[in-house]
Design a protein around this motif. Structure first.
Motif, PDB file in Angstrom:
ATOM      1  N   UNK A  19      35.113  25.743  50.073  1.00 45.08           N
ATOM      2  CA  UNK A  19      35.999  26.714  50.183  1.00 45.08           C
ATOM      3  C   UNK A  19      37.317  26.581  49.891  1.00 45.08           C
ATOM      4  N   UNK A  20      37.834  25.462  50.351  1.00 43.55           N
ATOM      5  CA  UNK A  20      39.033  24.982  50.200  1.00 43.55           C
ATOM      6  C   UNK A  20      39.478  24.726  48.489  1.00 43.55           C
ATOM      7  N   UNK A  21      38.537  24.539  47.681  1.00 40.50           N
ATOM      8  CA  UNK A  21      38.748  24.149  46.509  1.00 40.50           C
ATOM      9  C   UNK A  21      38.761  25.733  45.666  1.00 40.50           C
ATOM     10  N   UNK A  22      38.008  26.719  46.267  1.00 44.25           N
ATOM     11  CA  UNK A  22      37.985  27.977  45.845  1.00 44.25           C
ATOM     12  C   UNK A  22      39.555  28.826  45.875  1.00 44.25           C
ATOM     13  N   UNK A  23      40.289  28.523  46.538  1.00 42.15           N
ATOM     14  CA  UNK A  23      41.613  29.028  46.888  1.00 42.15           C
ATOM     15  C   UNK A  23      42.473  28.739  45.779  1.00 42.15           C
ATOM     16  N   UNK A  24      43.247  29.947  45.376  1.00 40.45           N
ATOM     17  CA  UNK A  24      44.312  29.995  44.279  1.00 40.45           C
ATOM     18  C   UNK A  24      45.301  29.038  44.664  1.00 40.45           C
ATOM     19  N   UNK A  43      41.512  36.893  38.537  1.00 39.35           N
ATOM     20  CA  UNK A  43      41.862  36.501  39.959  1.00 39.35           C
ATOM     21  C   UNK A  43      41.306  37.790  40.642  1.00 39.35           C
ATOM     22  N   UNK A  44      41.068  37.114  42.042  1.00 37.86           N
ATOM     23  CA  UNK A  44      40.551  38.051  42.825  1.00 37.86           C
ATOM     24  C   UNK A  44      41.418  38.917  43.383  1.00 37.86           C
ATOM     25  N   UNK A  45      40.825  40.180  44.290  1.00 38.42           N
ATOM     26  CA  UNK A  45      41.698  40.892  44.704  1.00 38.42           C
ATOM     27  C   UNK A  45      42.190  40.357  46.098  1.00 38.42           C
ATOM     28  N   UNK A  46      43.146  41.033  46.681  1.00 30.65           N
ATOM     29  CA  UNK A  46      43.871  40.441  47.914  1.00 30.65           C
ATOM     30  C   UNK A  46      42.727  40.529  48.899  1.00 30.65           C
ATOM     31  N   UNK A  47      41.922  41.552  49.141  1.00 33.15           N
ATOM     32  CA  UNK A  47      40.836  41.788  50.192  1.00 33.15           C
ATOM     33  C   UNK A  47      39.830  40.464  49.985  1.00 33.15           C
ATOM     34  N   UNK A  48      39.664  40.281  48.723  1.00 34.44           N
ATOM     35  CA  UNK A  48      38.715  38.889  48.724  1.00 34.44           C
ATOM     36  C   UNK A  48      39.329  37.595  48.887  1.00 34.44           C
ATOM     37  N   UNK A  53      40.160  33.342  53.027  1.00 38.53           N
ATOM     38  CA  UNK A  53      40.730  32.621  54.254  1.00 38.53           C
ATOM     39  C   UNK A  53      40.023  32.745  55.616  1.00 38.53           C
ATOM     40  N   UNK A  54      39.702  33.948  55.826  1.00 39.07           N
ATOM     41  CA  UNK A  54      38.825  33.733  57.190  1.00 39.07           C
ATOM     42  C   UNK A  54      37.564  33.085  57.173  1.00 39.07           C
TER      43      UNK A  54
END
Length: 78
Positions: A19-24, A43-48, A53-54
């Protein structure tokens, strides 16, 4: 009981790393070294990103709870 928490800790650790590696990357630091600083059109949307993050926070809290539970169980066993 200790074995179950140990397995859960391994699973949560691997999931947390993914999950940490998936962050932009937000620019600067090591993320630029691996191409995180380049703009990407996929890049993903801000909702994604907010959902990612959650999920990362929840998995991190579960990881921390497993560590605390293992510490308590090991202290009670000795």
């Amino acid at each position: 009981m200790v074995m179950g928490f140990s397995i859960a800790l391994l699973v949560f650790s691997a999931l947390l790393m993914l999950l940490v590696l998936m962050h932009k990357g937000k620019g600067g630091g090591l993320s630029d070294m691996f191409g995180g600083g380049m703009q990407s059109s996929v890049g993903g949307s801000s909702v994604a990103e907010r959902n990612l993050d959650r999920i990362t926070v929840v998995v991190g809290l579960l990881w921390f709870a497993c560590i605390v539970a293992l510490g308590v169980l090991m202290k009670l066993d000795s």
